[in-house]
Scaffold this motif. Structure first.
Motif, PDB file in Angstrom:
ATOM      1  N   ARG A  14       0.836  -1.210   0.000  1.00 24.82           N
ATOM      2  CA  ARG A  14       0.000   0.000   0.000  1.00 24.82           C
ATOM      3  C   ARG A  14       0.871   1.260   0.000  1.00 24.82           C
ATOM      4  O   ARG A  14       0.576   2.232  -0.699  1.00 24.82           O
ATOM      5  CB  ARG A  14      -0.931  -0.001   1.210  1.00 24.82           C
ATOM      6  CG  ARG A  14      -2.042  -1.039   1.156  1.00 24.82           C
ATOM      7  CD  ARG A  14      -2.998  -0.870   2.321  1.00 24.82           C
ATOM      8  NE  ARG A  14      -4.067  -1.853   2.296  1.00 24.82           N
ATOM      9  CZ  ARG A  14      -3.999  -3.055   2.844  1.00 24.82           C
ATOM     10  NH1 ARG A  14      -2.883  -3.421   3.476  1.00 24.82           N
ATOM     11  NH2 ARG A  14      -5.008  -3.900   2.780  1.00 24.82           N
ATOM     12  N   ARG A  15       1.923   1.242   0.805  1.00 22.64           N
ATOM     13  CA  ARG A  15       2.803   2.409   0.853  1.00 22.64           C
ATOM     14  C   ARG A  15       3.563   2.558  -0.460  1.00 22.64           C
ATOM     15  O   ARG A  15       3.780   3.670  -0.947  1.00 22.64           O
ATOM     16  CB  ARG A  15       3.754   2.265   2.046  1.00 22.64           C
ATOM     17  CG  ARG A  15       4.449   3.548   2.432  1.00 22.64           C
ATOM     18  CD  ARG A  15       4.987   3.492   3.860  1.00 22.64           C
ATOM     19  NE  ARG A  15       3.956   3.900   4.808  1.00 22.64           N
ATOM     20  CZ  ARG A  15       3.546   3.159   5.826  1.00 22.64           C
ATOM     21  NH1 ARG A  15       4.063   1.971   6.038  1.00 22.64           N
ATOM     22  NH2 ARG A  15       2.615   3.609   6.645  1.00 22.64           N
ATOM     23  N   ILE A  16       3.972   1.425  -1.045  1.00 23.80           N
ATOM     24  CA  ILE A  16       4.638   1.470  -2.344  1.00 23.80           C
ATOM     25  C   ILE A  16       3.675   1.995  -3.410  1.00 23.80           C
ATOM     26  O   ILE A  16       4.045   2.795  -4.278  1.00 23.80           O
ATOM     27  CB  ILE A  16       5.157   0.071  -2.734  1.00 23.80           C
ATOM     28  CG1 ILE A  16       6.274  -0.380  -1.775  1.00 23.80           C
ATOM     29  CG2 ILE A  16       5.653   0.058  -4.176  1.00 23.80           C
ATOM     30  CD1 ILE A  16       7.515   0.474  -1.800  1.00 23.80           C
ATOM     31  N   SER A 210       0.140   5.801   6.669  1.00 24.11           N
ATOM     32  CA  SER A 210      -1.144   5.096   6.572  1.00 24.11           C
ATOM     33  C   SER A 210      -2.260   5.836   7.296  1.00 24.11           C
ATOM     34  O   SER A 210      -3.411   5.819   6.862  1.00 24.11           O
ATOM     35  CB  SER A 210      -1.003   3.673   7.136  1.00 24.11           C
ATOM     36  OG  SER A 210      -0.558   3.698   8.475  1.00 24.11           O
ATOM     37  N   ALA A 211      -1.950   6.491   8.425  1.00 25.26           N
ATOM     38  CA  ALA A 211      -2.986   7.199   9.184  1.00 25.26           C
ATOM     39  C   ALA A 211      -3.425   8.488   8.497  1.00 25.26           C
ATOM     40  O   ALA A 211      -4.428   9.082   8.891  1.00 25.26           O
ATOM     41  CB  ALA A 211      -2.483   7.506  10.596  1.00 25.26           C
ATOM     42  N   LEU A 212      -2.697   8.917   7.470  1.00 31.91           N
ATOM     43  CA  LEU A 212      -3.026  10.153   6.759  1.00 31.91           C
ATOM     44  C   LEU A 212      -3.484   9.862   5.334  1.00 31.91           C
ATOM     45  O   LEU A 212      -3.337  10.700   4.452  1.00 31.91           O
ATOM     46  CB  LEU A 212      -1.799  11.085   6.740  1.00 31.91           C
ATOM     47  CG  LEU A 212      -1.218  11.491   8.095  1.00 31.91           C
ATOM     48  CD1 LEU A 212       0.051  12.312   7.907  1.00 31.91           C
ATOM     49  CD2 LEU A 212      -2.235  12.258   8.930  1.00 31.91           C
ATOM     50  N   GLY A 213      -4.062   8.662   5.123  1.00 33.11           N
ATOM     51  CA  GLY A 213      -4.493   8.291   3.781  1.00 33.11           C
ATOM     52  C   GLY A 213      -3.330   8.111   2.833  1.00 33.11           C
ATOM     53  O   GLY A 213      -3.442   8.401   1.635  1.00 33.11           O
TER      54      GLY A 213
END
Length: 232
Positions: A14-16, A210-213
Motif C-alpha cells: 500500500r505504501r509502495i 497510513s494514518a493520513l491516507g
C-alpha cells in the motif's frame, strides 16, 4: 515497484502504491498487490494492537490531539556508532499532523537539551497546548517542568510501564528504528546526525503515512518559476 521495494525494504504494497501514484503512475492498490505477490515480495508483518490504560477506578486516560500544535510528544531512542559508543536521539512529534518536528542527536542528552530543542521549536512554530512525555528523569526534571509551565504549555506524563499512552511517539520510534537505525552502520556521530536528518526529511515530505491516507505529514510544496520574456 521492485526498485521502490528495494529502496524502502520495510514498506508494504500500500505504501509502495502511494509512492507510485505520487510519481505519476495510474495504479490502484489491488493491482500493485497482485504484482507484489507475483514478484514474491513480502509484506512486513503487522504490529500488534496495544490496549488502553485502565485505572483502578475503571476510567481510561486518553488525550487525543485535535489540531496542529495541540499535543506534541517526545521521547529518547538509543543507538551506537560502529566503535560501540552509545548515542541518543531526542524525537519530537506533532501528534495531530504526525510530522517529526526535530530529532536531536548527541552522545548524551539531558533536561537542558530537551529545553533547548523545545525552545527552538517554540520560536519557529509557537507554543503547543500540551506536551506529552514519559516519566524519565530528563522529562520530570523540575527545571524542565517549570520552564514548560512558564511558556504556557501543559505537561502530560504517561503512567509508568504504560508506553502505549505515548503511542504516537512509540509508533514513530518503531518506524525510525526499523527503517533506518537497524539497517545502517554509523561510523561517526556526525555521519549519524546527517543520515538521521536525511531520513527525517524523507519521513516528513515523501514517506506515505497510513494514518493520513498514505500522504506524507508535510509534503514538499513546489513553487513554479515565473515565466519571464526571453531576451533577444
Amino acid at each position: 515497484m521492485i526498485e521502490l521495494a528495494r529502496q524502502y525494504g520495510r514498506y508494504g504494497y500500500r505504501r509502495i502504491a502511494a509512492l507510485l501514484r505520487d510519481a505519476g503512475w495510474h495504479v490502484n492498490d489491488k493491482r500493485v498487490e497482485r504484482l507484489w505477490r507475483r514478484e514474491g515480495l513480502k509484506v512486513p508483518s503487522r504490529q500488534p494492537r496495544k490496549g488502553r490504560l485502565w485505572l483502578n477506578d475503571g476510567s481510561c486516560i486518553r488525550l487525543r490531539p485535535e489540531y496542529r500544535n495541540h499535543v506534541w510528544s517526545y521521547d529518547f531512542v538509543h543507538c551506537r556508532t560502529d566503535d560501540g559508543k552509545a548515542f541518543r536521539t531526542l524525537n519530537i512529534l506533532d501528534e495531530y499532523s504526525r510530522e517529526c518536528l526535530a530529532i536531536k542527536v548527541k552522545r548524551k542528552l539531558n533536561s537542558t537539551d530537551v529545553i533547548d530543542a523545545l525552545s527552538d521549536l517554540f520560536i519557529l512554530r509557537g507554543v503547543p497546548a500540551c506536551i506529552r512525555s514519559d516519566n524519565g528523569p530528563e522529562f520530570v526534571a523540575q527545571a524542565a517542568r517549570d520552564w514548560i509551565s512558564a511558556v504556557g504549555a501543559r505537561t502530560a506524563y504517561i503512567e509508568p510501564g504504560s508506553p502505549w499512552e505515548n503511542g504516537y511517539c512509540e509508533s514513530f520510534n518503531a518506524r525510525f528504528r526499523d527503517e533506518l537505525l537497524d539497517g545502517e552502520i554509523f561510523y561517526t556521530l556526525r555521519e549519524a546526525q546527517i543520515l538521521i536528518e536525511q531520513w527525517k526529511r524523507h519521513y516528513n515530505t515523501k514517506r506515505p503515512h497510513s494514518a493520513l491516507g498514505y500522504r506524507p505529514p508535510a509534503p514538499e510544496t513546489v513553487v513554479p518559476m515565473d515565466h519571464r520574456p526571453t531576451m533577444h
